[in-house]
Design a protein around this motif. Structure first.
Motif, PDB file in Angstrom:
ATOM      1  N   UNK A  67      29.597  36.448   4.223  1.00 44.05           N
ATOM      2  CA  UNK A  67      29.867  35.513   3.251  1.00 44.05           C
ATOM      3  C   UNK A  67      29.261  34.319   3.754  1.00 44.05           C
ATOM      4  N   UNK A  68      29.226  33.964   5.250  1.00 46.26           N
ATOM      5  CA  UNK A  68      28.514  32.626   5.540  1.00 46.26           C
ATOM      6  C   UNK A  68      27.201  32.876   5.692  1.00 46.26           C
ATOM      7  N   UNK A  69      26.632  34.073   5.980  1.00 46.49           N
ATOM      8  CA  UNK A  69      25.167  34.436   5.920  1.00 46.49           C
ATOM      9  C   UNK A  69      24.779  33.975   4.474  1.00 46.49           C
ATOM     10  N   UNK A  70      25.351  34.465   3.563  1.00 49.61           N
ATOM     11  CA  UNK A  70      24.756  34.392   2.291  1.00 49.61           C
ATOM     12  C   UNK A  70      25.060  32.828   1.528  1.00 49.61           C
ATOM     13  N   UNK A  71      25.884  32.238   2.418  1.00 53.38           N
ATOM     14  CA  UNK A  71      25.958  30.810   1.977  1.00 53.38           C
ATOM     15  C   UNK A  71      24.727  29.897   2.474  1.00 53.38           C
ATOM     16  N   UNK A  72      23.847  30.543   3.342  1.00 49.43           N
ATOM     17  CA  UNK A  72      22.830  29.833   3.735  1.00 49.43           C
ATOM     18  C   UNK A  72      21.931  29.307   2.680  1.00 49.43           C
ATOM     19  N   UNK A  73      21.481  28.078   2.355  1.00 51.79           N
ATOM     20  CA  UNK A  73      20.439  27.705   1.517  1.00 51.79           C
ATOM     21  C   UNK A  73      19.109  28.144   1.843  1.00 51.79           C
ATOM     22  N   UNK A  74      18.457  28.687   0.840  1.00 46.75           N
ATOM     23  CA  UNK A  74      17.119  28.988   0.964  1.00 46.75           C
ATOM     24  C   UNK A  74      16.242  28.373   0.187  1.00 46.75           C
ATOM     25  N   UNK A  75      14.688  28.184   0.536  1.00 46.06           N
ATOM     26  CA  UNK A  75      13.920  27.739  -0.441  1.00 46.06           C
ATOM     27  C   UNK A  75      13.898  28.566  -1.715  1.00 46.06           C
ATOM     28  N   UNK A  76      14.226  27.861  -2.960  1.00 46.44           N
ATOM     29  CA  UNK A  76      14.369  28.326  -4.206  1.00 46.44           C
ATOM     30  C   UNK A  76      13.210  29.336  -4.618  1.00 46.44           C
ATOM     31  N   UNK A  77      12.256  29.069  -4.174  1.00 48.84           N
ATOM     32  CA  UNK A  77      10.970  29.552  -4.669  1.00 48.84           C
ATOM     33  C   UNK A  77      10.439  30.719  -4.032  1.00 48.84           C
ATOM     34  N   UNK A  78      11.195  30.938  -2.763  1.00 50.90           N
ATOM     35  CA  UNK A  78      10.531  32.349  -2.000  1.00 50.90           C
ATOM     36  C   UNK A  78      10.734  33.679  -2.678  1.00 50.90           C
ATOM     37  N   UNK A  79      11.824  33.943  -3.475  1.00 57.46           N
ATOM     38  CA  UNK A  79      11.827  35.023  -4.100  1.00 57.46           C
ATOM     39  C   UNK A  79      10.515  35.374  -5.042  1.00 57.46           C
ATOM     40  N   UNK A  80      10.346  34.302  -5.869  1.00 57.78           N
ATOM     41  CA  UNK A  80       9.249  34.582  -6.863  1.00 57.78           C
ATOM     42  C   UNK A  80       7.816  34.399  -5.941  1.00 57.78           C
ATOM     43  N   UNK A  81       7.859  33.456  -5.084  1.00 54.55           N
ATOM     44  CA  UNK A  81       6.536  33.730  -4.100  1.00 54.55           C
ATOM     45  C   UNK A  81       6.122  34.996  -3.593  1.00 54.55           C
TER      46      UNK A  81
END
Length: 215
Positions: free
Chosen positions: A65-79
């Protein structure tokens, strides 16, 4: 030879916060003086991380749950999809551990992304690193020698791009064909006269590669 590959660091590059900071801030305040010792050169990177990751003391469900709360750069999946659609291969190269990276990739539905990192596993309420000193990419300081990984990929690809944000990324940046640098990595590369493209986000990286006609 395959055409091109894009290799990215994870903590602080794909994610907006290093996983070790999440652990220190949430569970391990003693990690702050330890961080200072590490930054002063009194500890190897891998020893610092091992100690922090073994100080969580939570059940695996909570850690995930903590790992999945890490914010990522929103554009990464589409990049990543764009790279793959345009004939490139995307890799993650991290001196952290693949344990949390795989959870993030699965969470965002990111597929076909090999991860070069220190092997990690959950046991006794903590995350442990499994370091193989005989591995061809082994580094005493980082667990994994990022430069060796990039050099190996360059034997397969015409062009290898790299993105990173901090000191461990300064070494592979010297080997990659072109490095996109965030944060502290920019000054480190400037000091060492290593060419780089300064960026804040993957959106900027994509714009640069679009202008070049790569994607």
């Amino acid at each position: 030879m395959k055409k091109w590959a894009f290799v990215s660091d994870f903590d602080g590059t794909i994610s907006k916060k290093d996983f070790y900071w999440l652990v220190i801030d949430t569970y391990y305040p003693e990690g702050k003086p330890l961080y200072k010792k590490w930054k002063a050169g009194e500890m190897q990177d891998i020893d610092f991380l091992s100690q922090v990751f073994q100080s969580i003391d939570q059940h695996e469900e909570q850690i995930i749950q903590d790992i999945l709360s890490l914010p990522i750069d929103e554009h990464v999946p589409s990049f990543i999809r764009t790279v793959q659609e345009r004939g490139g291969d995307f890799y993650i190269l991290s001196a952290g551990t693949d344990y949390y990276i795989h959870h993030i990739l699965e969470h965002y539905g990111i597929k076909d992304v090999p991860v070069f990192s220190n092997k990690g596993y959950y046991e006794d309420k903590n995350v442990h690193l499994s370091i193989d000193e005989n591995h061809k990419h082994y580094s005493r300081r980082y667990g994994i020698d990022k430069s060796k990984v990039i050099a190996e990929l360059k034997e397969t690809y015409d062009v290898v791009y790299f993105a990173g944000d901090s000191e461990p990324d300064s070494h592979p940046a010297k080997v990659a064909d072109l490095t996109f640098a965030k944060d502290a990595l920019q000054d480190l590369l400037k000091e060492n006269n290593v060419p780089y493209v300064a960026v804040d986000s993957f959106l900027q990286i994509e714009e640069f590669l679009r202008e070049k006609g790569t994607v």
